[in-house]
Design a protein around this motif. Structure first.
Motif, mmCIF file in Angstrom:
data_model
loop_
_atom_site.group_PDB
_atom_site.id
_atom_site.type_symbol
_atom_site.label_atom_id
_atom_site.label_comp_id
_atom_site.label_asym_id
_atom_site.label_seq_id
_atom_site.Cartn_x
_atom_site.Cartn_y
_atom_site.Cartn_z
ATOM 1 N N ILE A 104 -0.002 -8.823 -4.755
ATOM 2 C CA ILE A 104 0.763 -10.007 -5.166
ATOM 3 C C ILE A 104 -0.078 -11.264 -4.968
ATOM 4 O O ILE A 104 -0.125 -12.149 -5.836
ATOM 5 C CB ILE A 104 2.075 -10.102 -4.358
ATOM 6 C CG1 ILE A 104 3.042 -8.978 -4.771
ATOM 7 C CG2 ILE A 104 2.733 -11.463 -4.552
ATOM 8 C CD1 ILE A 104 3.593 -9.105 -6.181
ATOM 9 N N GLU A 105 -0.759 -11.352 -3.816
ATOM 10 C CA GLU A 105 -1.591 -12.521 -3.538
ATOM 11 C C GLU A 105 -2.721 -12.642 -4.543
ATOM 12 O O GLU A 105 -3.033 -13.742 -5.031
ATOM 13 C CB GLU A 105 -2.143 -12.440 -2.118
ATOM 14 C CG GLU A 105 -2.992 -13.629 -1.710
ATOM 15 C CD GLU A 105 -2.226 -14.928 -1.642
ATOM 16 O OE1 GLU A 105 -2.858 -15.997 -1.766
ATOM 17 O OE2 GLU A 105 -0.981 -14.904 -1.486
ATOM 18 N N ALA A 106 -3.367 -11.515 -4.881
ATOM 19 C CA ALA A 106 -4.442 -11.545 -5.885
ATOM 20 C C ALA A 106 -3.903 -12.010 -7.228
ATOM 21 O O ALA A 106 -4.535 -12.808 -7.930
ATOM 22 C CB ALA A 106 -5.074 -10.160 -6.005
ATOM 23 N N PRO A 124 9.556 -5.475 0.781
ATOM 24 C CA PRO A 124 9.891 -4.385 1.714
ATOM 25 C C PRO A 124 10.997 -3.470 1.218
ATOM 26 O O PRO A 124 11.166 -2.363 1.749
ATOM 27 C CB PRO A 124 10.345 -5.144 2.974
ATOM 28 C CG PRO A 124 9.731 -6.486 2.856
ATOM 29 C CD PRO A 124 9.754 -6.788 1.397
ATOM 30 N N LEU A 125 11.754 -3.876 0.212
ATOM 31 C CA LEU A 125 12.817 -3.039 -0.328
ATOM 32 C C LEU A 125 12.310 -2.068 -1.390
ATOM 33 O O LEU A 125 13.012 -1.129 -1.761
ATOM 34 C CB LEU A 125 13.933 -3.903 -0.919
ATOM 35 C CG LEU A 125 14.609 -4.879 0.051
ATOM 36 C CD1 LEU A 125 15.727 -5.628 -0.655
ATOM 37 C CD2 LEU A 125 15.138 -4.153 1.276
ATOM 38 N N VAL A 126 11.103 -2.308 -1.899
ATOM 39 C CA VAL A 126 10.551 -1.417 -2.920
ATOM 40 C C VAL A 126 9.238 -0.765 -2.495
ATOM 41 O O VAL A 126 8.701 0.071 -3.214
ATOM 42 C CB VAL A 126 10.344 -2.174 -4.264
ATOM 43 C CG1 VAL A 126 11.666 -2.669 -4.817
ATOM 44 C CG2 VAL A 126 9.362 -3.320 -4.112
ATOM 45 N N VAL A 127 8.717 -1.142 -1.317
ATOM 46 C CA VAL A 127 7.445 -0.592 -0.826
ATOM 47 C C VAL A 127 7.625 -0.174 0.628
ATOM 48 O O VAL A 127 8.156 -0.933 1.439
ATOM 49 C CB VAL A 127 6.308 -1.633 -0.934
ATOM 50 C CG1 VAL A 127 5.002 -1.041 -0.406
ATOM 51 C CG2 VAL A 127 6.136 -2.100 -2.368
ATOM 52 N N ASP A 128 7.173 1.043 0.958
ATOM 53 C CA ASP A 128 7.238 1.524 2.337
ATOM 54 C C ASP A 128 6.303 0.712 3.228
ATOM 55 O O ASP A 128 5.339 0.110 2.743
ATOM 56 C CB ASP A 128 6.842 2.999 2.401
ATOM 57 C CG ASP A 128 7.880 3.902 1.737
ATOM 58 O OD1 ASP A 128 9.059 3.503 1.710
ATOM 59 O OD2 ASP A 128 7.487 4.979 1.241
ATOM 60 N N ILE A 185 -1.566 -13.515 3.181
ATOM 61 C CA ILE A 185 -1.396 -12.060 3.175
ATOM 62 C C ILE A 185 -1.072 -11.551 4.577
ATOM 63 O O ILE A 185 -0.101 -10.815 4.779
ATOM 64 C CB ILE A 185 -2.655 -11.371 2.625
ATOM 65 C CG1 ILE A 185 -2.832 -11.683 1.135
ATOM 66 C CG2 ILE A 185 -2.580 -9.862 2.845
ATOM 67 C CD1 ILE A 185 -4.195 -11.285 0.584
ATOM 68 N N LEU A 186 -1.880 -11.933 5.544
ATOM 69 C CA LEU A 186 -1.717 -11.398 6.897
ATOM 70 C C LEU A 186 -0.468 -11.956 7.573
ATOM 71 O O LEU A 186 0.288 -11.210 8.211
ATOM 72 C CB LEU A 186 -2.965 -11.694 7.727
ATOM 73 C CG LEU A 186 -4.247 -11.023 7.228
ATOM 74 C CD1 LEU A 186 -5.436 -11.425 8.098
ATOM 75 C CD2 LEU A 186 -4.094 -9.512 7.195
ATOM 76 N N ARG A 188 -1.023 -3.637 1.260
ATOM 77 C CA ARG A 188 -1.616 -3.533 -0.081
ATOM 78 C C ARG A 188 -0.752 -4.249 -1.108
ATOM 79 O O ARG A 188 -1.266 -4.928 -2.003
ATOM 80 C CB ARG A 188 -1.776 -2.059 -0.480
ATOM 81 C CG ARG A 188 -2.804 -1.310 0.332
ATOM 82 C CD ARG A 188 -3.318 -0.066 -0.394
ATOM 83 N NE ARG A 188 -2.263 0.773 -0.938
ATOM 84 C CZ ARG A 188 -1.559 1.658 -0.239
ATOM 85 N NH1 ARG A 188 -1.775 1.785 1.064
ATOM 86 N NH2 ARG A 188 -0.647 2.409 -0.804
ATOM 87 N N ALA A 189 0.576 -4.114 -0.994
ATOM 88 C CA ALA A 189 1.465 -4.791 -1.939
ATOM 89 C C ALA A 189 1.312 -6.298 -1.827
ATOM 90 O O ALA A 189 1.216 -7.006 -2.842
ATOM 91 C CB ALA A 189 2.913 -4.381 -1.675
ATOM 92 N N ASN A 190 1.285 -6.805 -0.592
ATOM 93 C CA ASN A 190 1.101 -8.236 -0.403
ATOM 94 C C ASN A 190 -0.243 -8.703 -0.936
ATOM 95 O O ASN A 190 -0.359 -9.793 -1.511
ATOM 96 C CB ASN A 190 1.233 -8.591 1.083
ATOM 97 C CG ASN A 190 2.668 -8.553 1.556
ATOM 98 O OD1 ASN A 190 3.570 -8.995 0.858
ATOM 99 N ND2 ASN A 190 2.904 -8.003 2.744
#
Length: 427
Positions: free
Chosen positions: A150-152, A135-139, A338-339, A145-147
């Motif tokens: 990372i999960e993928a 959350p500090l580098v992604v809005d 992810i969720l 999508r970021a999660n």
């Protein structure tokens, strides 16, 4: 969501800092996947019993109930880049030491357990720093999508590539697998150093007084317990992790020769790869699937997957049924992480991200050491199938309890955010 194409994928760049974190996560998780695969094999190599092999899993997760809150407090107060770099380097040293001990023929179960505990402590710091850095580098609009990315990556590196690669290297010598894992941890440092991360404004580098420090340590736990959606998801995660702890700690004994399935180390690696394939597919498709069938149905699918992970062994099914259950379980597990992770990030204040995550993980992963140990005891006294039958019964009970909660809770609103809103629960 109205007006959206449910199968639309949004490949938008998330920035250089996220890309550095992404690369470091991939390298470290490839090392994780190899290490977690080879440590039980090392225990078998030193003639450990089923209980001893299960103890390795317990040792790997012991740090969460004992150190979890402190990990969150540390992450919220120090530079994330420095922390991730130092801890990954330390993990490389630990695996390097295990490699040297194996080559010198002095490796023993107690040494493996010590290494597992140290790697577990490192994991509390790295995992907490990872989830609280996103959350500090992604809005907010890009966090799901970021999660998912990372999960993928975790699925590809930790489960899809790591186990078969470790199995291939272990076919030559176990030391080659542990040595490669150590090198990957060091490589991860390079990706982490690319990041530029600002600390949350509320964080302070000044050492707090003893009373204030105790308050800061439990702040994440207090917030978690007041936030009913995060609290309830955490408790369900803990219940499912009891099942997973038994399965993960004992599946290797059931699958690898002289176990009932009679697999080689390389074949067992392919079985775990099947689970990773399910997780990878789910992590790539989770966003379009969420728009198509909804968050609630996707999270229920994970509870079903947990049942299918343990039921085939309980029913003494063949290898293909066991593998199919593992694929479905891997898919459901990715969806859940992810969720649930996105919900936790959206419902948490930025200054509490590390402590909230560690409090959640302390509860949900705190059950794993005792559950793995209990599963080992049951397997020693009454046999492997009995342990899996008990795990299957618990998995069915958790599913029966989760479905009503999911149907009366607006989980979709919690995934969308905003960060300071609490998702409503409809009676």
């Amino acid at each position: 969501m109205k007006g959206e194409n449910p199968m639309r994928v949004l490949p938008v760049s998330l920035g250089r800092s996220f890309n550095g974190l992404w690369f470091g996560t991939g390298a470290a998780n490839l090392g994780d996947g190899m290490a977690l695969f080879v440590l039980p094999l090392l225990a078998i190599a030193v003639d450990a019993s089923a209980g001893g092999v299960a103890a390795v899993t317990a040792a790997l997760t012991l740090a969460w109930p004992l150190f979890g809150l402190h990990a969150g407090w540390i992450v919220d107060r120090v530079d994330r880049r420095t922390l991730l770099s130092a801890v990954n380097a330390a993990r490389g040293l630990v695996l390097g030491g295990v490699t040297a001990a194996f080559l010198a023929d002095v490796l023993s179960l107690p040494l493996i357990l010590v290494a597992a505990v140290l790697l577990g402590v490192a994991e509390t710091l790295v995992d907490t720093a990872l989830t609280s850095t996103i959350p500090l580098v992604v809005d907010p609009v890009g966090r799901s999508r970021a999660n998912a990315r990372i999960e993928a990556t975790i699925n590809v590196a930790n489960q899809l590539a790591g186990p078969p690669l470790a199995g291939l290297l272990a076919g030559a010598t176990l030391a080659l697998a542990t040595g490669a894992s150590a090198a990957l941890y060091v490589l991860a440092v390079g990706g982490v150093l690319v990041m530029t991360v600002r600390r949350p404004a509320a964080a302070s580098a000044d050492p707090p007084a003893a009373g204030r420090r105790r308050g800061e340590l439990v702040a994440g736990f207090r917030f978690l317990w007041r936030q009913r959606v995060v609290r309830t998801l955490t408790l369900f995660t803990a219940a499912m992790n009891v099942v997973w702890a038994v399965a993960v700690s004992l599946l290797v004994v059931y699958a690898v020769d002289p176990g009932p399935l009679g697999l080689t180390a390389a074949q067992y690696g392919l079985l775990l790869t099947g689970m990773a394939v399910g997780g990878l597919i789910a992590s790539v498709l989770v966003e379009p699937l969420r728009r198509w069938i909804g968050t609630t149905r996707l999270m229920i699918a994970d509870a079903v997957g947990t049942v299918l992970f343990v039921a085939p062994v309980a029913l003494d099914a063949g290898i293909w049924v066991v593998a199919a259950g593992a694929v479905v379980a891997g898919a459901g597990s990715s969806i859940w992480r992810i969720l649930a992770g996105t919900i936790r990030q959206n419902l948490s204040p930025p200054e509490l991200l590390g402590r909230l995550y560690s409090a959640s993980r302390m509860i949900s992963w705190g059950v794993i050491p005792a559950s793995a140990a209990l599963g080992g005891i049951v397997a020693e006294l009454w046999g492997l199938r009995t342990a899996f039958v008990a795990a299957t019964v618990l998995a069915v009970l958790v599913l029966a309890a989760f479905v009503p909660f999911a149907l009366r809770t607006d989980l979709e609103a919690a995934v969308r955010g905003p960060a300071d809103d609490e998702a409503p629960v409809v009676a």
